[in-house]
Design a protein around this motif. Structure first.
Motif, PDB file in Angstrom:
ATOM      1  N   LEU A  37      -6.136  -7.652  -4.216  1.00 60.94           N
ATOM      2  CA  LEU A  37      -6.528  -8.962  -3.697  1.00 60.94           C
ATOM      3  C   LEU A  37      -5.299  -9.772  -3.320  1.00 60.94           C
ATOM      4  O   LEU A  37      -4.253  -9.674  -3.969  1.00 60.94           O
ATOM      5  CB  LEU A  37      -7.335  -9.694  -4.788  1.00 60.94           C
ATOM      6  N   GLY A  38      -5.449 -10.579  -2.280  1.00 58.35           N
ATOM      7  CA  GLY A  38      -4.359 -11.456  -1.886  1.00 58.35           C
ATOM      8  C   GLY A  38      -4.583 -11.990  -0.486  1.00 58.35           C
ATOM      9  O   GLY A  38      -5.503 -11.563   0.220  1.00 58.35           O
ATOM     10  N   PRO A  39      -3.746 -12.918  -0.046  1.00 60.56           N
ATOM     11  CA  PRO A  39      -3.910 -13.519   1.286  1.00 60.56           C
ATOM     12  C   PRO A  39      -3.610 -12.520   2.391  1.00 60.56           C
ATOM     13  O   PRO A  39      -3.014 -11.464   2.162  1.00 60.56           O
ATOM     14  CB  PRO A  39      -2.899 -14.665   1.279  1.00 60.56           C
ATOM     15  N   SER A  40      -4.011 -12.860   3.595  1.00 59.15           N
ATOM     16  CA  SER A  40      -3.760 -12.007   4.754  1.00 59.15           C
ATOM     17  C   SER A  40      -2.263 -11.756   4.902  1.00 59.15           C
ATOM     18  O   SER A  40      -1.444 -12.668   4.768  1.00 59.15           O
ATOM     19  CB  SER A  40      -4.289 -12.697   6.019  1.00 59.15           C
ATOM     20  N   GLY A  41      -1.893 -10.482   5.147  1.00 58.51           N
ATOM     21  CA  GLY A  41      -0.502 -10.131   5.343  1.00 58.51           C
ATOM     22  C   GLY A  41       0.285  -9.897   4.074  1.00 58.51           C
ATOM     23  O   GLY A  41       1.514  -9.729   4.121  1.00 58.51           O
ATOM     24  N   CYS A  42      -0.399  -9.848   2.921  1.00 61.84           N
ATOM     25  CA  CYS A  42       0.328  -9.710   1.649  1.00 61.84           C
ATOM     26  C   CYS A  42       0.671  -8.262   1.322  1.00 61.84           C
ATOM     27  O   CYS A  42       1.398  -7.994   0.366  1.00 61.84           O
ATOM     28  CB  CYS A  42      -0.480 -10.315   0.507  1.00 61.84           C
ATOM     29  N   GLY A  43       0.117  -7.286   2.079  1.00 64.05           N
ATOM     30  CA  GLY A  43       0.430  -5.884   1.834  1.00 64.05           C
ATOM     31  C   GLY A  43      -0.695  -5.066   1.229  1.00 64.05           C
ATOM     32  O   GLY A  43      -0.495  -3.913   0.844  1.00 64.05           O
ATOM     33  N   LYS A  44      -1.910  -5.638   1.153  1.00 61.85           N
ATOM     34  CA  LYS A  44      -3.039  -4.951   0.500  1.00 61.85           C
ATOM     35  C   LYS A  44      -3.329  -3.596   1.139  1.00 61.85           C
ATOM     36  O   LYS A  44      -3.334  -2.555   0.469  1.00 61.85           O
ATOM     37  CB  LYS A  44      -4.312  -5.818   0.575  1.00 61.85           C
ATOM     38  N   THR A  45      -3.592  -3.600   2.435  1.00 65.23           N
ATOM     39  CA  THR A  45      -3.960  -2.361   3.126  1.00 65.23           C
ATOM     40  C   THR A  45      -2.775  -1.404   3.203  1.00 65.23           C
ATOM     41  O   THR A  45      -2.954  -0.189   3.155  1.00 65.23           O
ATOM     42  CB  THR A  45      -4.490  -2.685   4.538  1.00 65.23           C
ATOM     43  N   THR A  46      -1.577  -1.947   3.288  1.00 64.42           N
ATOM     44  CA  THR A  46      -0.381  -1.092   3.319  1.00 64.42           C
ATOM     45  C   THR A  46      -0.264  -0.294   2.031  1.00 64.42           C
ATOM     46  O   THR A  46       0.017   0.913   2.054  1.00 64.42           O
ATOM     47  CB  THR A  46       0.878  -1.945   3.543  1.00 64.42           C
ATOM     48  N   VAL A  47      -0.482  -0.944   0.892  1.00 66.36           N
ATOM     49  CA  VAL A  47      -0.467  -0.243  -0.400  1.00 66.36           C
ATOM     50  C   VAL A  47      -1.500   0.879  -0.395  1.00 66.36           C
ATOM     51  O   VAL A  47      -1.221   2.009  -0.806  1.00 66.36           O
ATOM     52  CB  VAL A  47      -0.734  -1.233  -1.559  1.00 66.36           C
TER      53      VAL A  47
END
Length: 317
Positions: A37-47
């Motif tokens: 969870l986190g704001p847009s652009g925080c790296g969620k999908t990248t992880v």
């Protein structure tokens, strides 16, 4: 041994001033559903995409069951991982059954085996095979397409599941229904799931643990209740709405706050609630009915009582 382990994982895309993921370290236990969870652009999908090597980290390592994924063939790695994306990603020219059977066919399953698996999974996601197996994606609602997407991700019986905002494009009512389905399915199959979400309520509802990211770093990785009651900093407090008492009550079960009673407790006329329900639901029922107390019923027997006083006491813990 952890099912998934991130060890100082960092990823910086070429030409960017800051890393997208910056020193992520954590251990995820087998059978856990972890919401990122986190704001847009925080790296969620990248992880998420580094786990199945759609992206390769600049440094650090990711382990599945103790094995560095860099040491595994990509095809072998991805056969262990189910992947669900926001728009379901179904092949429009294939039927529901053909979509679900894609991975079992690649794995060399016999026709009777994969056909049986298709029917089993359609039953699991509550889409009767006799009705849905020969339909095409265009003949399904958005929610039905997502159910098929989940079934397809489970088809090869993977140990791990990656879910990238799978319900993000679904209306609120269908979204809650699909969340219920994920919880129901997870109780049956016990997969290790990484689930990307931007929705705090969804994270609180689904997650055994929540990983909160900001600018590619983990700010807090803990159970939903611990994050709400002990947020790591003001950003986490504000993001999670940690001062919202009702949100905290939604994470506390009735059985943890009730007063236990003997089997001969006289409960005639009292409203009942199940022990696995949450205190937010209990409070709502008390206020709606004007009742002084609720009987806690399990398999037809009263095992406890709950009052406004016991709910208040639990809320102060």
């Amino acid at each position: 041994m952890s099912a998934i382990r991130f060890d100082q994982v960092r990823l910086q895309f070429p030409g960017t001033p800051q890393p997208a993921v910056n020193g992520v370290t954590c251990d995820i236990e087998a059978g856990q559903l972890v919401v990122i969870l986190g704001p847009s652009g925080c790296g969620k999908t990248t992880v998420l995409k580094m786990v199945n090597r759609l992206y390769e980290p600049t440094s650090g390592a990711i382990y599945l069951d103790g094995v560095n994924i860099r040491q595994m063939k990509v095809t072998k790695l991805r056969q262990q991982i189910g992947y669900v994306i926001q728009q379901s990603g179904l092949f429009p020219h294939k039927t529901v059954a053909e979509n679900i059977a894609v991975v079992p066919k690649l794995l060399g399953w016999s026709r009777p085996k994969y056909q049986s698996r298709v029917d089993e999974l359609l039953q699991l996601v509550e889409l009767p095979p006799q009705v849905y197996r020969n339909r095409y994606p265009a003949q399904l609602s958005g929610g039905q397409q997502q159910r098929v997407g989940v079934a397809r991700a489970l088809a090869g019986d993977p140990k791990f599941m990656l879910m990238d905002e799978p319900f993000g494009a679904i209306d609120a009512i269908t979204r809650q229904s699909l969340q219920d389905e994920i919880l129901r399915i997870q109780r049956k199959v016990h997969k290790t799931i990484l689930f990307v979400s931007h929705d705090v309520e969804e994270a609180l509802r689904l997650g055994d643990k929540i990983m909160i990211l900001q600018k590619g770093k983990i700010l807090q990785f803990d159970t939903p209740l611990n994050i709400l009651t002990s947020p790591a900093n003001d950003f986490v407090r504000e993001l999670m709405g940690a001062d919202d008492l009702f949100r905290q009550l939604s994470l506390r079960r009735v059985e943890a706050a009730m007063q236990r009673v003997s089997s001969d407790y006289p409960h005639q006329g009292e409203r009942a609630i199940a022990p696995h329900e949450n205190l937010r639901q209990a409070l709502s029922l008390l206020l709606q009915t004007g009742s002084q107390r609720l009987s806690v019923m399990d398999e037809g027997k009263v095992i406890g009582v709950l009052t406004l006083e016991t709910i208040q006491k639990a809320a102060r813990i």
